[in-house]
Design an enzyme around this catalytic site. Structure first.
Site, mmCIF file in Angstrom:
data_model
loop_
_atom_site.group_PDB
_atom_site.id
_atom_site.type_symbol
_atom_site.label_atom_id
_atom_site.label_comp_id
_atom_site.label_asym_id
_atom_site.label_seq_id
_atom_site.Cartn_x
_atom_site.Cartn_y
_atom_site.Cartn_z
ATOM 1 C CD GLU A 185 -3.111 -0.976 2.087
ATOM 2 O OE1 GLU A 185 -4.278 -1.012 1.689
ATOM 3 O OE2 GLU A 185 -2.811 -0.847 3.287
ATOM 4 C CG ASP A 229 11.096 -33.193 -10.831
ATOM 5 O OD1 ASP A 229 10.017 -32.603 -10.641
ATOM 6 O OD2 ASP A 229 11.961 -32.799 -11.627
HETATM 7 MG MG MG Z 1 -6.808 1.295 2.430
#
Ligand code: MG
Ligand code: COA
Length: 299
Positions: free
Chosen positions: A129, A274
């Protein structure tokens, strides 16, 4: 955890509605969906809801999103809710792994004061953010035993970098936001925690939501945040591995279990299997909610 539904922390009505939404987790929000003047009311509403819910036998995870550490509000948030024993705290605008350690220490103080077992409450973090959080993606790993999931958010990042929109004219995320999504997948894998996809804000567009969920599953996310109860069923369906994938994963796990710890490469239905296939099978089994005891090789 497939679906995590945001619920504004000052709305008792929505909280009650959210309990029957089918979401694997509720994120009781004290941050952006609560106006400044209603923060203390929201803290009380969330604490009361948590206490009631904890008396019930629900399996829904209850997570509280506190305000960011630099707002000066997160300590009041923690003081109000930790004693009511939420399953996790979601930290918005997380700037680095050091902030996770800081939050963990603060939670520990409140757990101890409330007489709770210290270390039980987990941390989820929104790590993209801010520009700082994105540039610190590599620092989230191993900073706290509490860290259980990393998620990404696009709205606040646009504000932080000065972008007028996070999508282009065709509706696709622009480069910085695609990078945020990518860094979250990488940081979560690096930290060995769940990667949670961001919200889809157009809550009436179920086709668009489904397409975004499928892209998220393909790229390694284990769940997605929701903002509306109607989004939950679509998210749960997309993030539940189909039975044929689970069956195949169990066969791979059983093959490796039978072959012992030194097995490197095996064959299944005429194809090479694998170690990366084993790791993938373990992920599918975990996402399907299989208990580790059910398949010996799942750790
Ligand atoms: Mg927010
Ligand atoms: N949790 C619980 N219940 C919700 C809900 C949510 N996130 N969003 C909507 N509802 C309820 C509504 O209260 C309404 O219930 P009612 O019929 O009993 O009144 C029902 O679902 C239908 O809602 P609808 O009319 O389709 O939407 P709305 O206009 O009431 O709400 C929003 C739209 C976006 C305001 C609402 O979905 C919301 O608050 N979302 C969460 C926002 C949030 O927390 N953001 C922060 C993170 S990005």
């Amino acid at each position: 955890m497939r679906s995590l539904l945001f619920v504004p922390g000052d709305s008792e009505r929505k909280m009650l509605k959210a309990t029957s939404s089918g979401a694997d987790a509720l994120i009781l929000d004290l941050e952006d969906s609560v106006a400044q003047g209603r923060k203390s009311e929201a803290r009380e509403t969330v604490a009361a809801f948590l206490k009631d819910a904890k008396r019930g036998a629900g399996t829904q995870w209850l997570i509280v999103r506190v305000n960011a550490l630099d707002t000066g509000m997160s300590d009041d948030d923690l003081a109000a809710v930790i004693a009511a024993s939420p399953d996790a705290i979601l930290l918005p605008k997380a700037g680095s792994g050091a902030e996770i350690q800081d939050l963990s220490a603060r939670i520990g103080v409140h757990e101890a004061e409330a007489g709770l077992e210290v270390g039980k409450i987990m941390i989820h973090a929104l790590m993209t953010e801010t520009a700082a959080g994105m540039l610190s993606a590599g620092t989230f790993a191993c900073k706290s035993e509490r860290l259980a999931a990393l998620a990404w958010g696009a709205e606040d990042l646009a504000a932080d970098i000065g972008a007028s929109s996070n999508k282009n004219e065709t509706g696709a995320y622009t480069d910085v936001f695609r990078l945020a999504r990518t860094l979250t997948i990488l940081a979560a894998a690096h930290s060995r925690v769940d990667a949670i996809d961001t919200v889809f804000t157009d809550f009436r567009d179920m086709e668009g939501l489904d397409a975004e969920c499928r892209a998220a599953v393909r790229d390694g996310f284990t769940g997605k945040m929701a903002i509306h109860p109607d989004q939950v069923a679509v998210i749960n369906k997309a993030f539940t591995p189909p039975p044929e994938d689970v069956e195949r994963a169990v066969r791979i796990l059983a093959l490796f279990a039978a072959a012992g710890p030194d097995a490197g490469v095996l064959s299944l239905d005429g194809k090479m299997i694998d170690r990366p296939h084993l790791r993938q099978a373990e992920r599918v089994a975990r996402r399907a909610g299989l208990e580790p005891d059910a398949v010996p090789e799942i750790k």
